[in-house]
Motif scaffolding. Structure first.
Motif, mmCIF file in Angstrom:
data_model
loop_
_atom_site.group_PDB
_atom_site.id
_atom_site.type_symbol
_atom_site.label_atom_id
_atom_site.label_comp_id
_atom_site.label_asym_id
_atom_site.label_seq_id
_atom_site.Cartn_x
_atom_site.Cartn_y
_atom_site.Cartn_z
ATOM 1 N N ASP A 1 -51.397 11.404 41.101
ATOM 2 C CA ASP A 1 -51.801 12.740 41.000
ATOM 3 C C ASP A 1 -53.116 13.205 40.616
ATOM 4 O O ASP A 1 -53.550 14.339 40.860
ATOM 5 N N VAL A 2 -53.877 12.231 39.882
ATOM 6 C CA VAL A 2 -55.219 12.668 39.396
ATOM 7 C C VAL A 2 -56.256 11.990 40.263
ATOM 8 O O VAL A 2 -57.421 12.474 40.292
ATOM 9 N N SER A 3 -55.762 11.020 41.267
ATOM 10 C CA SER A 3 -56.828 10.358 41.993
ATOM 11 C C SER A 3 -56.242 9.820 43.208
ATOM 12 O O SER A 3 -55.344 10.435 43.682
ATOM 13 N N VAL A 4 -56.794 8.575 43.827
ATOM 14 C CA VAL A 4 -56.251 7.832 44.837
ATOM 15 C C VAL A 4 -56.547 6.379 44.410
ATOM 16 O O VAL A 4 -57.527 6.030 44.055
ATOM 17 N N SER A 5 -55.384 5.724 44.742
ATOM 18 C CA SER A 5 -55.664 4.068 44.483
ATOM 19 C C SER A 5 -54.909 3.448 45.428
ATOM 20 O O SER A 5 -53.924 3.680 46.003
ATOM 21 N N LEU A 6 -55.536 2.161 45.511
ATOM 22 C CA LEU A 6 -54.521 1.138 46.160
ATOM 23 C C LEU A 6 -54.186 0.062 45.335
ATOM 24 O O LEU A 6 -55.033 -0.556 44.837
ATOM 25 N N SER A 7 -52.754 0.075 45.232
ATOM 26 C CA SER A 7 -52.289 -0.725 44.164
ATOM 27 C C SER A 7 -51.201 -1.881 44.659
ATOM 28 O O SER A 7 -50.825 -1.686 45.646
ATOM 29 N N PHE A 8 -51.576 -2.920 43.669
ATOM 30 C CA PHE A 8 -50.627 -4.118 44.214
ATOM 31 C C PHE A 8 -49.978 -4.675 42.712
ATOM 32 O O PHE A 8 -50.491 -4.455 41.572
ATOM 33 N N THR A 9 -48.820 -5.042 42.542
ATOM 34 C CA THR A 9 -47.987 -5.312 41.596
ATOM 35 C C THR A 9 -47.206 -6.707 41.742
ATOM 36 O O THR A 9 -47.042 -7.060 42.872
ATOM 37 N N PHE A 10 -47.211 -7.382 40.506
ATOM 38 C CA PHE A 10 -46.397 -8.587 40.449
ATOM 39 C C PHE A 10 -45.793 -8.753 39.211
ATOM 40 O O PHE A 10 -46.187 -7.925 38.151
ATOM 41 N N ALA A 11 -44.777 -9.556 39.052
ATOM 42 C CA ALA A 11 -44.024 -9.494 37.874
ATOM 43 C C ALA A 11 -44.659 -10.667 36.833
ATOM 44 O O ALA A 11 -44.811 -11.642 37.166
ATOM 45 N N LYS B 1 -42.156 -7.893 32.506
ATOM 46 C CA LYS B 1 -43.343 -6.938 32.731
ATOM 47 C C LYS B 1 -43.874 -6.876 34.143
ATOM 48 O O LYS B 1 -43.606 -7.579 35.025
ATOM 49 N N SER B 2 -44.241 -5.676 34.312
ATOM 50 C CA SER B 2 -44.987 -5.598 35.819
ATOM 51 C C SER B 2 -46.353 -5.639 35.509
ATOM 52 O O SER B 2 -47.054 -4.715 34.551
ATOM 53 N N VAL B 3 -47.313 -6.180 36.386
ATOM 54 C CA VAL B 3 -48.803 -6.422 36.017
ATOM 55 C C VAL B 3 -49.129 -5.857 37.446
ATOM 56 O O VAL B 3 -48.911 -6.200 38.642
ATOM 57 N N ALA B 4 -50.004 -4.611 37.223
ATOM 58 C CA ALA B 4 -50.321 -3.756 38.635
ATOM 59 C C ALA B 4 -51.906 -3.902 38.732
ATOM 60 O O ALA B 4 -52.584 -3.571 37.631
ATOM 61 N N PHE B 5 -52.363 -4.372 39.808
ATOM 62 C CA PHE B 5 -53.835 -4.111 40.088
ATOM 63 C C PHE B 5 -54.077 -3.015 40.820
ATOM 64 O O PHE B 5 -53.327 -2.944 42.066
ATOM 65 N N SER B 6 -54.883 -1.922 40.424
ATOM 66 C CA SER B 6 -55.241 -0.681 41.353
ATOM 67 C C SER B 6 -56.719 -0.531 41.536
ATOM 68 O O SER B 6 -57.335 -0.595 40.662
ATOM 69 N N LEU B 7 -56.965 -0.361 42.674
ATOM 70 C CA LEU B 7 -58.237 -0.233 43.334
ATOM 71 C C LEU B 7 -58.561 1.315 43.106
ATOM 72 O O LEU B 7 -57.610 2.249 43.840
ATOM 73 N N PHE B 8 -59.537 1.955 42.550
ATOM 74 C CA PHE B 8 -59.760 3.236 42.435
ATOM 75 C C PHE B 8 -61.351 3.776 42.379
ATOM 76 O O PHE B 8 -62.205 2.815 42.152
ATOM 77 N N PRO B 9 -61.720 4.979 42.857
ATOM 78 C CA PRO B 9 -63.174 5.399 42.852
ATOM 79 C C PRO B 9 -63.511 5.711 41.388
ATOM 80 O O PRO B 9 -62.867 6.059 40.695
#
Length: 289
Positions: free
Chosen positions: A67-77, A97-105
């Motif tokens: 909604d606010v930007s753009v991201s490339l995200s990966f998640t693992f449990a 839990k979900s652990v998310a890694f998100s690349l963003f500008p």
């Protein structure tokens, strides 16, 4: 016939990629020219957002990011591998839990963190945490693509955090299976305020093990601890002593710098939200576009 169609498809994809790359390069050139006119503006860098949330909240997290930007995200449990006493200490109401890694500008960092605080209420017990980590490198195609889609085409040099300004660090301890509770207890005794546990495994580390002089079990558990900067050294020293490589836990301990945070405490939320709110006008300067 099928081979010709496949070749044509590959050629078309290659041309599309080349065309996109040329457009991105042109936008970067425009950004560089703008930077020369305004020395406080820098070409957008890519940063990493780490989010540890309840599994039911991971979809909401991605919606906010888009909604606010753009991201490339990966998640693992993350798995509930700790004993109940440790889970109670961590303040989580569910073990998964979900652990998310998100690349963003980088230029969208304040907008992202503000939206997460406003819409996810991570400061509530058990909801999770989010924090950003600076990167020293990333795939050029990914970096250029994210930058081209950013709300602002340049990042603000004045908002780039210096080492002296950072309040938190992320400690990561990789230990043998069934030793993660021991690691969490040691970290708590050294002042850690919490942690997150995820299951992992070694990826053929035979060569490195020869130089380190120790053999590591394939199955591992990672303990992630977000801690205040001034408490990092004591926690790492205690972890090294209690669950380090010279112990049965065979622990490998390292740390990463942390910039912005969400979900630490209400006071922290208010402080950072206020600071980011006062910077919103700067983010709207004409030279950003």
């Amino acid at each position: 016939m099928a081979e010709k169609m496949e070749t044509a498809q590959k050629t078309s994809r290659a041309e599309n990629i080349k065309s996109t790359a040329e457009k991105v390069k042109e936008k970067i050139k425009v950004a560089v020219k703008t930077e020369n006119r305004n020395p406080d503006r820098l070409p957008n860098r890519t940063k990493l957002l780490v989010s540890i949330v309840n599994q039911k909240d991971e979809v909401r997290l991605k919606e906010i990011l888009d909604d606010v930007s753009v991201s490339l995200s990966f998640t693992f449990a993350g798995t509930g591998t700790a004993r109940s006493a440790v889970l109670d200490y961590l303040g989580i109401g569910e073990t998964e839990k979900s652990v998310a890694f998100s690349l963003f500008p980088e230029s969208d960092e304040d907008r992202i963190m503000h939206a997460i605080r406003e819409k996810m209420s991570l400061y509530l017990v058990g909801r999770g945490i989010s924090f950003t980590i600076p990167l020293t490198g990333v795939s050029e195609i990914v970096a250029n693509g994210l930058s081209s889609a950013a709300t602002a085409k340049l990042s603000d040099r004045r908002k780039i955090m210096k080492s002296s300004d950072r309040k938190y660090d992320l400690i990561i301890a990789s230990v043998e299976v069934n030793h993660v509770d021991e690691a969490m207890e040691a970290a708590r005794n050294a002042g850690a305020a919490g942690g997150t546990i995820i299951r992992a495994r070694n990826l053929d580390n035979a060569k490195a093990e020869q130089f380190i002089g120790i053999s590591l079990m394939e199955e591992r558990e990672l303990l992630l601890i977000l801690t205040k900067k001034e408490g990092k050294l004591a926690i790492m020293e205690t972890l090294t002593e209690k669950v380090g490589l010279k112990t049965e836990a065979g622990g490998i301990i390292f740390s990463l710098p942390v910039d912005k945070t969400a979900g630490i405490s209400v006071a922290d939320e208010e402080e950072q939200s206020g600071r980011e709110g006062s910077d919103q006008k700067d983010a709207q300067e004409p030279n950003d576009n």
